[in-house]
Design an enzyme around this catalytic site. Structure first.
Site, PDB file in Angstrom:
ATOM      1  N   ASN A 166       0.863  -1.185   0.000  1.00  0.00           N
ATOM      2  CA  ASN A 166       0.000   0.000   0.000  1.00  0.00           C
ATOM      3  C   ASN A 166       0.899   1.234   0.000  1.00  0.00           C
ATOM      4  O   ASN A 166       1.520   1.538   1.012  1.00  0.00           O
ATOM      5  CB  ASN A 166      -0.898  -0.038   1.249  1.00  0.00           C
ATOM      6  CG  ASN A 166      -1.713   1.226   1.416  1.00  0.00           C
ATOM      7  OD1 ASN A 166      -1.779   2.057   0.516  1.00  0.00           O
ATOM      8  ND2 ASN A 166      -2.336   1.363   2.587  1.00  0.00           N
ATOM      9  N   GLY A 217       3.047   2.498  10.710  1.00  0.00           N
ATOM     10  CA  GLY A 217       3.968   3.618  10.514  1.00  0.00           C
ATOM     11  C   GLY A 217       4.739   4.006  11.763  1.00  0.00           C
ATOM     12  O   GLY A 217       5.383   5.050  11.806  1.00  0.00           O
ATOM     13  N   HIS A 274      -9.398   1.130   5.247  1.00  0.00           N
ATOM     14  CA  HIS A 274      -8.053   1.265   5.827  1.00  0.00           C
ATOM     15  C   HIS A 274      -8.128   2.181   7.049  1.00  0.00           C
ATOM     16  O   HIS A 274      -8.928   3.120   7.086  1.00  0.00           O
ATOM     17  CB  HIS A 274      -7.082   1.833   4.786  1.00  0.00           C
ATOM     18  CG  HIS A 274      -5.671   1.788   5.271  1.00  0.00           C
ATOM     19  ND1 HIS A 274      -5.148   2.766   6.092  1.00  0.00           N
ATOM     20  CD2 HIS A 274      -4.696   0.862   5.116  1.00  0.00           C
ATOM     21  CE1 HIS A 274      -3.904   2.433   6.397  1.00  0.00           C
ATOM     22  NE2 HIS A 274      -3.605   1.277   5.821  1.00  0.00           N
ATOM     23  N   GLU A 325      -6.448   4.581   8.038  1.00  0.00           N
ATOM     24  CA  GLU A 325      -6.308   6.023   7.798  1.00  0.00           C
ATOM     25  C   GLU A 325      -7.607   6.613   7.252  1.00  0.00           C
ATOM     26  O   GLU A 325      -7.929   7.769   7.512  1.00  0.00           O
ATOM     27  CB  GLU A 325      -5.112   6.278   6.866  1.00  0.00           C
ATOM     28  CG  GLU A 325      -3.805   6.091   7.632  1.00  0.00           C
ATOM     29  CD  GLU A 325      -2.718   5.364   6.883  1.00  0.00           C
ATOM     30  OE1 GLU A 325      -2.715   5.360   5.639  1.00  0.00           O
ATOM     31  OE2 GLU A 325      -1.846   4.769   7.559  1.00  0.00           O
ATOM     32  N   LYS A 371       0.071   4.255  -0.157  1.00  0.00           N
ATOM     33  CA  LYS A 371      -0.559   5.423   0.489  1.00  0.00           C
ATOM     34  C   LYS A 371      -0.366   6.658  -0.402  1.00  0.00           C
ATOM     35  O   LYS A 371      -0.386   6.531  -1.631  1.00  0.00           O
ATOM     36  CB  LYS A 371       0.001   5.609   1.901  1.00  0.00           C
ATOM     37  CG  LYS A 371      -0.112   4.314   2.721  1.00  0.00           C
ATOM     38  CD  LYS A 371       0.116   4.490   4.179  1.00  0.00           C
ATOM     39  CE  LYS A 371      -0.030   3.146   4.866  1.00  0.00           C
ATOM     40  NZ  LYS A 371       0.108   3.224   6.316  1.00  0.00           N
ATOM     41  N   SER A 407       4.029  -1.904  10.242  1.00  0.00           N
ATOM     42  CA  SER A 407       5.485  -1.947  10.398  1.00  0.00           C
ATOM     43  C   SER A 407       6.086  -3.299  10.012  1.00  0.00           C
ATOM     44  O   SER A 407       7.017  -3.775  10.661  1.00  0.00           O
ATOM     45  CB  SER A 407       5.895  -1.539  11.819  1.00  0.00           C
ATOM     46  OG  SER A 407       5.504  -0.202  12.067  1.00  0.00           O
ATOM     47  N   GLU A 460      -4.738  -4.763  10.896  1.00  0.00           N
ATOM     48  CA  GLU A 460      -3.696  -3.751  11.019  1.00  0.00           C
ATOM     49  C   GLU A 460      -3.915  -2.982  12.320  1.00  0.00           C
ATOM     50  O   GLU A 460      -4.707  -2.024  12.354  1.00  0.00           O
ATOM     51  CB  GLU A 460      -3.756  -2.775   9.838  1.00  0.00           C
ATOM     52  CG  GLU A 460      -3.542  -3.430   8.493  1.00  0.00           C
ATOM     53  CD  GLU A 460      -3.065  -2.422   7.432  1.00  0.00           C
ATOM     54  OE1 GLU A 460      -1.962  -2.614   6.923  1.00  0.00           O
ATOM     55  OE2 GLU A 460      -3.783  -1.451   7.164  1.00  0.00           O
TER      56      GLU A 460
HETATM   57  P1  13P Z   1       3.405   0.541   7.576  1.00  0.00           P
HETATM   58  O1  13P Z   1       3.925  -0.737   6.987  1.00  0.00           O
HETATM   59  O2  13P Z   1       4.087   1.766   7.039  1.00  0.00           O
HETATM   60  O3  13P Z   1       3.345   0.493   9.074  1.00  0.00           O
HETATM   61  O4  13P Z   1       1.878   0.689   7.075  1.00  0.00           O
HETATM   62  C1  13P Z   1       1.007  -0.385   7.231  1.00  0.00           C
HETATM   63  C2  13P Z   1      -0.245  -0.090   6.491  1.00  0.00           C
HETATM   64  O5  13P Z   1      -1.027   0.745   6.894  1.00  0.00           O
HETATM   65  C3  13P Z   1      -0.494  -0.826   5.238  1.00  0.00           C
HETATM   66  O6  13P Z   1      -1.789  -0.635   4.787  1.00  0.00           O
END
Ligand code: 13P
Length: 253
Positions: A9, A175, A97, A99, A11, A215, A169
């Protein structure tokens, strides 16, 4: 048996050139996985879907979108329909997701409409669920995850449920560099599978892939994915670097 699945992803990162370069590097680097059973997908921003799709078109790498709108067409300025995503070559789509839930205020009801619209439009949804740190600390992880899974899959019959992938997640691991331990991941994945067995049946629950995200890096991917109910990874930051992402894919094979 469930095939391992590793998805990147991106983002809100990359530009058209770096995105195409990254996609090509992933397509080239995963060419020797052809005989293996792993599913690989890249999930770029909407505006780069077409270019990235072309870059991976002659490889086994699939294309996914980060979001979708649940209406077919019409006056929904700024939104993207299921048919549009199909048109540019998407196979997968992220729904809910963290976010989108926590930064953009997306509700369980909206996430559910997106899951149903994805399937109706011939796309394979990846339903994302996960608890906040305060929810984990308050012992509410299972309660939150159960609510998100039940609501996200509401009104979804068994005949279509096997087309869904679930991604666990934990928000506190996204992140932050603070990944869940393999035990923490396995515990929640097993819980989700048990819940799916209750909602549908054991056979169907055994077919649905449950990815871990938060992560994931080359040095923790193997141990996470070797847990029995962790069927792959949804990778953010580490999917932006070809070497790191390819190592994670390799860990999932
Ligand atoms: P990270 O791998 O940067 O922690 O992000 C995970 C994520 O949100 C994947 O959709």
């Amino acid at each position: 048996m469930r095939k391992p699945f590793v998805a990147g992803n991106w983002k809100m990162n990359m530009d058209s050139q770096t995105g195409v370069d990254l996609a090509k590097a992933i397509a080239d680097g995963s060419a020797d996985l052809a005989g293996t059973d792993v599913t690989v997908a890249v999930i770029p921003p909407f505006v780069y879907l077409q270019a990235v799709g072309q870059a991976v078109s002659s490889s086994g790498v699939a294309l996914g979108a980060q979001d979708i709108y649940f209406e077919e067409k019409g006056a929904f300025t700024g939104e993207i329909s299921p048919a549009m995503l199909k048109d540019v070559g998407c196979t997968y789509v992220l729904c809910g997701h963290s976010e989108r839930r926590h930064v953009l205020g997306e509700s369980d009801e909206v996430v559910n409409k997106k899951v149903l619209a994805s399937l109706a439009g011939g796309l394979l949804p990846i339903l994302c669920v996960g608890e906040l740190l305060e929810e984990r600390d308050a012992g509410k992880t299972e309660q939150v995850v159960e609510q998100q899974v039940r609501a996200g899959l509401a009104n979804l019959g068994a005949e279509k449920a096997s087309a869904v992938t679930v991604a666990y997640e934990p928000v506190w691991a996204i992140g932050t560099g603070r990944t869940a331990t393999r035990e923490q991941a396995q515990e929640v994945h097993a819980f989700i599978r048990k819940l799916l067995a209750e909602m549908y049946d054991e056979n169907l629950a055994a077919e649905i892939r449950i990815l871990y995200g938060g992560s994931v890096k080359p040095d923790n991917a193997k141990e996470l994915m070797s847990e029995p109910d962790v069927d792959g990874s949804l990778v953010g930051g580490a999917s932006l670097k070809p070497d790191a992402f390819l190592q994670i894919i390799q860990a999932g094979v």
